[in-house]
Design a protein around this motif. Sequence first.
Motif, PDB file in Angstrom:
ATOM      1  N   PHE A 154     -24.733  34.090  77.522  1.00 16.44           N
ATOM      2  CA  PHE A 154     -24.191  34.274  78.865  1.00 16.44           C
ATOM      3  C   PHE A 154     -23.193  33.169  79.203  1.00 16.44           C
ATOM      4  N   PHE A 155     -23.518  31.918  78.893  1.00 15.07           N
ATOM      5  CA  PHE A 155     -22.628  30.805  79.181  1.00 15.07           C
ATOM      6  C   PHE A 155     -21.379  30.844  78.303  1.00 15.07           C
ATOM      7  N   ASP A 156     -21.493  31.291  77.080  1.00 16.02           N
ATOM      8  CA  ASP A 156     -20.341  31.361  76.190  1.00 16.02           C
ATOM      9  C   ASP A 156     -19.316  32.363  76.705  1.00 16.02           C
ATOM     10  N   ASP A 157     -19.770  33.465  77.297  1.00 17.25           N
ATOM     11  CA  ASP A 157     -18.846  34.452  77.832  1.00 17.25           C
ATOM     12  C   ASP A 157     -18.091  33.911  79.038  1.00 17.25           C
ATOM     13  N   ASP A 158     -18.710  33.021  79.803  1.00 16.24           N
ATOM     14  CA  ASP A 158     -18.050  32.431  80.957  1.00 16.24           C
ATOM     15  C   ASP A 158     -16.883  31.532  80.568  1.00 16.24           C
ATOM     16  N   SER A 159     -16.888  30.995  79.372  1.00 13.09           N
ATOM     17  CA  SER A 159     -15.834  30.073  78.958  1.00 13.09           C
ATOM     18  C   SER A 159     -14.471  30.754  78.925  1.00 13.09           C
ATOM     19  N   GLU A 160     -14.452  32.062  78.726  1.00  9.84           N
ATOM     20  CA  GLU A 160     -13.184  32.780  78.754  1.00  9.84           C
ATOM     21  C   GLU A 160     -12.609  32.805  80.168  1.00  9.84           C
ATOM     22  N   GLN A 161     -13.460  32.867  81.168  1.00  9.11           N
ATOM     23  CA  GLN A 161     -13.000  32.885  82.544  1.00  9.11           C
ATOM     24  C   GLN A 161     -12.631  31.495  83.044  1.00  9.11           C
ATOM     25  N   ASP A 162     -13.086  30.451  82.373  1.00  8.23           N
ATOM     26  CA  ASP A 162     -12.803  29.076  82.789  1.00  8.23           C
ATOM     27  C   ASP A 162     -11.323  28.733  82.685  1.00  8.23           C
ATOM     28  N   ASP A 163     -10.570  29.469  81.882  1.00 11.89           N
ATOM     29  CA  ASP A 163      -9.143  29.187  81.743  1.00 11.89           C
ATOM     30  C   ASP A 163      -8.398  29.384  83.059  1.00 11.89           C
ATOM     31  N   ASP A 164      -8.849  30.338  83.881  1.00  8.92           N
ATOM     32  CA  ASP A 164      -8.210  30.595  85.168  1.00  8.92           C
ATOM     33  C   ASP A 164      -8.829  29.796  86.298  1.00  8.92           C
ATOM     34  N   PHE A 165      -9.908  29.125  86.048  1.00  2.17           N
ATOM     35  CA  PHE A 165     -10.619  28.367  87.070  1.00  2.17           C
ATOM     36  C   PHE A 165      -9.839  27.121  87.466  1.00  2.17           C
ATOM     37  N   VAL A 166      -9.685  26.930  88.774  1.00  2.00           N
ATOM     38  CA  VAL A 166      -9.050  25.725  89.308  1.00  2.00           C
ATOM     39  C   VAL A 166     -10.066  25.077  90.233  1.00  2.00           C
ATOM     40  N   SER A 167     -10.353  23.826  89.978  1.00  2.00           N
ATOM     41  CA  SER A 167     -11.371  23.138  90.767  1.00  2.00           C
ATOM     42  C   SER A 167     -10.885  22.916  92.201  1.00  2.00           C
ATOM     43  N   LYS A 168     -11.822  22.697  93.064  1.00  2.00           N
ATOM     44  CA  LYS A 168     -11.494  22.431  94.464  1.00  2.00           C
ATOM     45  C   LYS A 168     -10.662  21.157  94.586  1.00  2.00           C
ATOM     46  N   THR A 169     -10.973  20.163  93.764  1.00  2.00           N
ATOM     47  CA  THR A 169     -10.217  18.911  93.769  1.00  2.00           C
ATOM     48  C   THR A 169      -8.768  19.162  93.379  1.00  2.00           C
ATOM     49  N   GLN A 170      -8.564  19.988  92.355  1.00  2.00           N
ATOM     50  CA  GLN A 170      -7.207  20.297  91.910  1.00  2.00           C
ATOM     51  C   GLN A 170      -6.437  21.054  92.993  1.00  2.00           C
ATOM     52  N   ARG A 171      -7.106  22.009  93.656  1.00  2.00           N
ATOM     53  CA  ARG A 171      -6.442  22.744  94.740  1.00  2.00           C
ATOM     54  C   ARG A 171      -6.045  21.802  95.861  1.00  2.00           C
ATOM     55  N   LYS A 172      -6.913  20.843  96.195  1.00  2.11           N
ATOM     56  CA  LYS A 172      -6.603  19.870  97.248  1.00  2.11           C
ATOM     57  C   LYS A 172      -5.409  19.011  96.856  1.00  2.11           C
ATOM     58  N   LYS A 173      -5.352  18.576  95.610  1.00  3.13           N
ATOM     59  CA  LYS A 173      -4.218  17.775  95.138  1.00  3.13           C
ATOM     60  C   LYS A 173      -2.918  18.560  95.255  1.00  3.13           C
ATOM     61  N   GLU A 174      -2.977  19.831  94.884  1.00  7.52           N
ATOM     62  CA  GLU A 174      -1.788  20.666  94.973  1.00  7.52           C
ATOM     63  C   GLU A 174      -1.349  20.839  96.429  1.00  7.52           C
ATOM     64  N   MET A 175      -2.313  21.034  97.329  1.00  9.49           N
ATOM     65  CA  MET A 175      -1.982  21.184  98.749  1.00  9.49           C
ATOM     66  C   MET A 175      -1.397  19.892  99.322  1.00  9.49           C
ATOM     67  N   HIS A 176      -1.958  18.753  98.933  1.00 12.77           N
ATOM     68  CA  HIS A 176      -1.418  17.474  99.408  1.00 12.77           C
ATOM     69  C   HIS A 176       0.002  17.268  98.882  1.00 12.77           C
ATOM     70  N   ALA A 177       0.256  17.703  97.659  1.00 17.52           N
ATOM     71  CA  ALA A 177       1.608  17.589  97.093  1.00 17.52           C
ATOM     72  C   ALA A 177       2.582  18.471  97.877  1.00 17.52           C
ATOM     73  N   LEU A 178       2.144  19.668  98.252  1.00 18.40           N
ATOM     74  CA  LEU A 178       3.005  20.555  99.047  1.00 18.40           C
ATOM     75  C   LEU A 178       3.236  19.972 100.443  1.00 18.40           C
ATOM     76  N   GLN A 179       2.197  19.365 101.022  1.00 20.19           N
ATOM     77  CA  GLN A 179       2.360  18.737 102.334  1.00 20.19           C
ATOM     78  C   GLN A 179       3.331  17.562 102.249  1.00 20.19           C
ATOM     79  N   GLU A 180       3.258  16.809 101.173  1.00 16.03           N
ATOM     80  CA  GLU A 180       4.180  15.678 100.988  1.00 16.03           C
ATOM     81  C   GLU A 180       5.613  16.176 100.851  1.00 16.03           C
ATOM     82  N   LEU A 181       5.789  17.275 100.137  1.00 18.86           N
ATOM     83  CA  LEU A 181       7.110  17.883 100.022  1.00 18.86           C
ATOM     84  C   LEU A 181       7.590  18.339 101.396  1.00 18.86           C
TER      85      LEU A 181
END
Length: 177
Positions: free
Chosen positions: A6-33
Motif C-alpha cells: 500500500f505504501f509503495d503505491d503511494d510513492s507514485e503520487q508523491d511526485d505531485d505532492f507539494v508540502s504546506k511549507t513549500q506552498r507557503k514559500k511560493e506564496m511569500h515569493a509571490l507576495q514579495e514580487l
Amino acid sequence: MTDRKFFDDDSEQDDDFVSKTQRKKEMHALQELGKQLVELNDEQLARMPLEPKLEAAVVEMRRIRHREARRRQLQFIGRLMRDADQDGIQAALDQFNHQSRASIQIHHQAEQWRDRLLTEPDALQEFIDQHPGVDIQHLRQLLRQAQKEASQNKAPSSARKLFKEIRDTLSEAALNG
C-alpha cells in the motif's frame, strides 16, 4: 505485507505532492514580487505586463495606510499573482533594476569626474580624450566658472551645471555603447 505494498503505491503520487511549507514559500515569493510592483512609479507600472485586476490591486495597495489592511491586500495581490505572467513580470522588474543600477553608476562617475576636473589640471584633457563628442568650449567655461565660484566661496551653481554636463555626456556615451 499488504501494508508495505500500500505504501509503495503511494510513492507514485508523491511526485505531485507539494508540502504546506513549500506552498507557503511560493506564496511569500509571490507576495514579495507583488511588493516590488507596489514600489514602482506610475510610468514603470504602466509598462508592466499586468492583468487589469492585478494592476488595480497594486494601485489600491498604494492608497492603503493601515498596517493590517496592507498585509491583507498584499496577500490578495499574491493570490492574483498565481494567474499572472510571473516570468514576464520578473523580467520587467529585472530590467528596471538594471537601468536603475546603470543610472546610479553614471551618477557616481559624473561626481568623480567633476571632483577631478575641479582639482586636477590634467583631468580635463583626459575627459576630452575619453569623450571626443563633448562641447569642449562649454565644458571649459563651466569649469572656469565653478573654480571661480569655489575660490570666492559662492554657491556652486556652475559646479552643478558642470556635473549635469558631465552626466549627460556619460549617459550619451553609455547609450551609444
